[in-house]
Design a protein around this motif. Structure first.
Motif, PDB file in Angstrom:
ATOM      1  N   GLN A 165       0.810  -1.230   0.000  1.00 36.96           N
ATOM      2  CA  GLN A 165       0.000   0.000   0.000  1.00 36.96           C
ATOM      3  C   GLN A 165       0.840   1.276   0.000  1.00 36.96           C
ATOM      4  OE1 GLN A 165      -3.555  -0.289   0.420  1.00 36.96           O
ATOM      5  NE2 GLN A 165      -3.900   1.872   0.238  1.00 36.96           N
ATOM      6  N   ARG A 166       1.970   1.259   0.668  1.00 34.57           N
ATOM      7  CA  ARG A 166       2.794   2.468   0.777  1.00 34.57           C
ATOM      8  C   ARG A 166       3.380   2.923  -0.563  1.00 34.57           C
ATOM      9  NH1 ARG A 166       5.630  -1.745   3.346  1.00 34.57           N
ATOM     10  NH2 ARG A 166       7.625  -2.245   2.413  1.00 34.57           N
ATOM     11  N   TYR A 167       3.329   2.071  -1.579  1.00 34.61           N
ATOM     12  CA  TYR A 167       3.877   2.416  -2.889  1.00 34.61           C
ATOM     13  C   TYR A 167       2.831   2.977  -3.857  1.00 34.61           C
ATOM     14  CZ  TYR A 167       7.793  -0.089  -1.006  1.00 34.61           C
ATOM     15  OH  TYR A 167       8.813  -0.485  -0.192  1.00 34.61           O
TER      16      TYR A 167
END
Length: 183
Positions: free
Chosen positions: A51-53
């Motif tokens: 998700q952080r990407y």
């Protein structure tokens, strides 16, 4: 941005973003399309890992190489309505795609007819073999998909299809951004 999947002065190619411990179990060999489908669904369910990407910017496609080894190649792609890969194949690689947010559009060329089109919605996934030619685009702004290929991508074919049906293939590197070619 990690292994950006675009060329340009604002994008650099670096190592994959994830480590094997963050991924579903890898068999240590080339996987079939059916195996890739199961695997990409499992990775899609691990949103805390990738998700952080996720990022969206108007006018710019965003994609990240999440992982690459001798047997698999994993990418996260972010889509908006204007995004379009153009017609392409994955050379020797089978693949699988899981849509984790929104929806993407897939089209497949048909000789003598209009392309076969479908919208793949959030929570759905599909797989294909190395003989698969398609184009993909965003069907909803802010969409996200995860793509896995085995063996890893090295080359892909990009196609231009003229109004009279003539098709031309150009070989491109896996790190080049896919865009529609002029016929």
């Amino acid at each position: 941005m990690t292994l950006a999947a675009a060329e340009g002065p604002d994008r650099a190619i670096v190592a994959g973003a994830l480590v094997p411990a963050e991924l579903p179990a890898l068999p240590g060999r080339v996987m079939s399309a059916d195996e890739l489908l199961v695997w990409v669904r499992e990775l899609a369910d691990r949103a805390s890992v990738w998700q952080r990407y996720v990022a969206h910017q108007a006018g710019t496609r965003h994609y990240v190489s999440l992982y690459r080894d001798a047997d698999v190649d994993v990418w996260l792609l972010c889509w908006n309505l204007e995004d379009d890969t153009g017609w392409h194949d994955h050379d020797l690689s089978s693949g699988a795609v899981a849509v984790t947010r929104g929806a993407v559009r897939e089209s497949r060329p048909r000789l003598g007819g209009d392309p076969a089109e479908r919208v793949v919605a959030e929570g759905r996934a599909f797989a294909f073999g190395p003989d698969h030619i398609h184009r993909m685009g965003g069907s909803v702004d802010g969409s996200v998909s995860i793509h896995v290929y085995s063996p890893p991508l090295w080359r892909m074919g990009q196609y231009a299809i003229a109004a009279d049906g003539e098709m031309r293939r150009v070989s491109v590197s896996y790190a080049e951004e896919l865009r529609p070619l002029d016929a």
